[in-house]
Design an enzyme around this catalytic site. Structure first.
Site, PDB file in Angstrom:
ATOM      1  N   MET A   1     -66.251  36.587  45.573  1.00 23.42           N
ATOM      2  CA  MET A   1     -65.567  37.269  46.678  1.00 23.42           C
ATOM      3  C   MET A   1     -64.063  37.321  46.397  1.00 23.42           C
ATOM      4  O   MET A   1     -63.259  37.578  47.315  1.00 23.42           O
ATOM      5  CB  MET A   1     -65.842  36.570  48.001  1.00 23.42           C
ATOM      6  CG  MET A   1     -67.328  36.608  48.361  1.00 23.42           C
ATOM      7  SD  MET A   1     -67.644  36.584  50.125  1.00 23.42           S
ATOM      8  CE  MET A   1     -66.961  35.009  50.558  1.00 23.42           C
TER       9      MET A   1
ATOM     10  N   HIS B   1     -64.064  29.689  39.705  1.00 29.10           N
ATOM     11  CA  HIS B   1     -64.647  30.992  39.341  1.00 29.10           C
ATOM     12  C   HIS B   1     -64.524  31.218  37.827  1.00 29.10           C
ATOM     13  O   HIS B   1     -65.459  31.670  37.175  1.00 29.10           O
ATOM     14  CB  HIS B   1     -63.893  32.139  40.034  1.00 29.10           C
ATOM     15  CG  HIS B   1     -63.960  32.136  41.519  1.00 29.10           C
ATOM     16  ND1 HIS B   1     -62.859  31.898  42.309  1.00 29.10           N
ATOM     17  CD2 HIS B   1     -64.993  32.365  42.381  1.00 29.10           C
ATOM     18  CE1 HIS B   1     -63.205  31.990  43.585  1.00 29.10           C
ATOM     19  NE2 HIS B   1     -64.481  32.255  43.660  1.00 29.10           N
TER      20      HIS B   1
HETATM   21  P1  AMP Z   1     -67.100  32.795  46.122  1.00 30.43           P
HETATM   22  O1  AMP Z   1     -66.037  33.713  45.633  1.00 30.43           O
HETATM   23  O2  AMP Z   1     -66.572  31.683  46.978  1.00 30.43           O
HETATM   24  O3  AMP Z   1     -68.270  33.527  46.735  1.00 30.43           O
HETATM   25  O4  AMP Z   1     -67.683  32.057  44.851  1.00 30.43           O
HETATM   26  C1  AMP Z   1     -68.194  32.770  43.748  1.00 30.43           C
HETATM   27  C2  AMP Z   1     -68.898  31.814  42.827  1.00 30.43           C
HETATM   28  O5  AMP Z   1     -67.976  30.823  42.360  1.00 30.43           O
HETATM   29  C3  AMP Z   1     -70.034  31.042  43.520  1.00 30.43           C
HETATM   30  O6  AMP Z   1     -71.144  30.959  42.642  1.00 30.43           O
HETATM   31  C4  AMP Z   1     -69.419  29.695  43.774  1.00 30.43           C
HETATM   32  O7  AMP Z   1     -70.373  28.644  43.841  1.00 30.43           O
HETATM   33  C5  AMP Z   1     -68.526  29.544  42.558  1.00 30.43           C
HETATM   34  N1  AMP Z   1     -67.476  28.550  42.825  1.00 30.43           N
HETATM   35  C6  AMP Z   1     -66.632  28.513  43.888  1.00 30.43           C
HETATM   36  N2  AMP Z   1     -65.842  27.408  43.838  1.00 30.43           N
HETATM   37  C7  AMP Z   1     -66.216  26.727  42.720  1.00 30.43           C
HETATM   38  C8  AMP Z   1     -65.796  25.499  42.120  1.00 30.43           C
HETATM   39  N3  AMP Z   1     -64.848  24.738  42.655  1.00 30.43           N
HETATM   40  N4  AMP Z   1     -66.396  25.117  40.965  1.00 30.43           N
HETATM   41  C9  AMP Z   1     -67.375  25.881  40.405  1.00 30.43           C
HETATM   42  N5  AMP Z   1     -67.822  27.045  40.919  1.00 30.43           N
HETATM   43  C10 AMP Z   1     -67.253  27.460  42.063  1.00 30.43           C
END
Ligand code: AMP
Length: 279
Positions: A28, A35
């Site tokens: 997102m 990410h």
């Molecule tokens: P989001 O943009 O929050 O929807 O996250 C996109 C992807 O990044 C998802 O698969 C999350 O689980 C992963 N993600 C977010 N924060 C972290 C983190 N601190 N460590 C590893 N992966 C992450």
């Protein structure tokens, strides 16, 4: 890197990758090192890397932070260029969800507890958008963070149930030096809240250490860990659970692989974190 803003354009590209493997990272945006760890792994394992940046309205509840969610597409674009990404796919909401859009998908069981319980409809929105993104991008492998452990298991179940031909890869949580899991929402925290935020991981770690010491009583361990969160009056615990790693059902006796997972509100900001423990 090519930036793609139209669904039709991405579909044209995915019609013919020339037999090459495609690693896909759905996000997102407001990208951080968490990410980027997924992007780096995708880069290592695939010929072509696609990253989507799309704030998905379908996964936000009516009183949640959809409009306030951080959007910084220019910065994201630069970060992804730096990781040698081939395509950044950033569609308009009106193209992903046109006016006559009327389909829904629901994954049961795995969404009964944890975030699924407290955010009704959230995972319906997640599985819907990831299903659409998989159809548009047609990846060989898709990369997700353990940060959203329930999300990964729900999506894996969708891929299995619907016979989707995508390899699902879960990557470890990237943390700040003080243990706070990186999150796009951390930027909502005031300096004071930021100082208190690492207590979430400390409480989870406490539970993990107790389990590793051989204690089995999930309820007692949970109580003790929650007391640690109680030291800051502006922390509200939404849940603190020890669940079976596969079914995500809370356990009373710890006898197999479990996930210690918690969600708190620190002021107005909702933070989640977890650890997987192999007994
Ligand atoms: P989001 O943009 O929050 O929807 O996250 C996109 C992807 O990044 C998802 O698969 C999350 O689980 C992963 N993600 C977010 N924060 C972290 C983190 N601190 N460590 C590893 N992966 C992450």
């Amino acid at each position: 890197m090519k930036t793609i803003n139209h669904v039709s354009e991405m579909i044209e590209i995915s019609k013919d990758y020339g037999g090459k493997s495609v690693g896909f990272v759905p996000t997102m945006g407001a990208l951080h090192a968490g990410h980027l760890s997924l992007v780096k792994e995708a880069r290592k394992q695939n010929d072509i890397v696609v990253v989507s940046v799309f704030v998905n309205p379908a996964q936000f509840g009516p009183r949640e932070d959809f409009s306030a969610y951080p959007r910084m597409i220019d910065k994201d674009q630069k970060l992804l260029e730096g990781e040698n990404v081939d395509y950044m796919f950033s569609p308009e909401t009106s193209e992903m969800y046109p006016k006559d859009f009327s389909t829904s998908i629901h994954v049961g069981n795995l969404t009964d507890y944890l975030c699924g319980y407290y955010r009704p409809g959230h995972f319906d929105g997640v599985v819907l958008v990831v299903n659409k993104l998989f159809n548009i991008v047609k990846p060989t492998r898709a990369y997700f963070g353990q940060k959203d452990a329930q999300q990964f298991r729900v999506l894996k179940s969708m891929v299995c149930d619907l016979n989707m031909n995508v390899e699902m890869i879960e990557m470890p949580i990237v943390r700040e030096a003080d243990g706070l899991a990186l999150s796009s929402r951390n930027m909502y925290l005031s300096p004071e809240e930021r100082k208190e935020a690492p207590i979430l991981h400390l409480a989870i770690k406490y539970a993990v250490d107790q389990i590793k010491l051989g204690r089995k009583d999930a309820y007692k361990i949970k109580r003790e860990a929650m007391n640690k969160l109680g030291i800051y009056p502006d922390i509200k615990i939404q849940y603190f659970e020890i669940v079976d790693e596969k079914t995500l059902v809370p356990v009373s006796k710890i006898t197999s692989k479990v996930i210690v997972a918690a969600a708190i509100f620190l002021g107005k900001t909702r933070l989640i974190d977890n650890e997987i423990v192999n007994v």
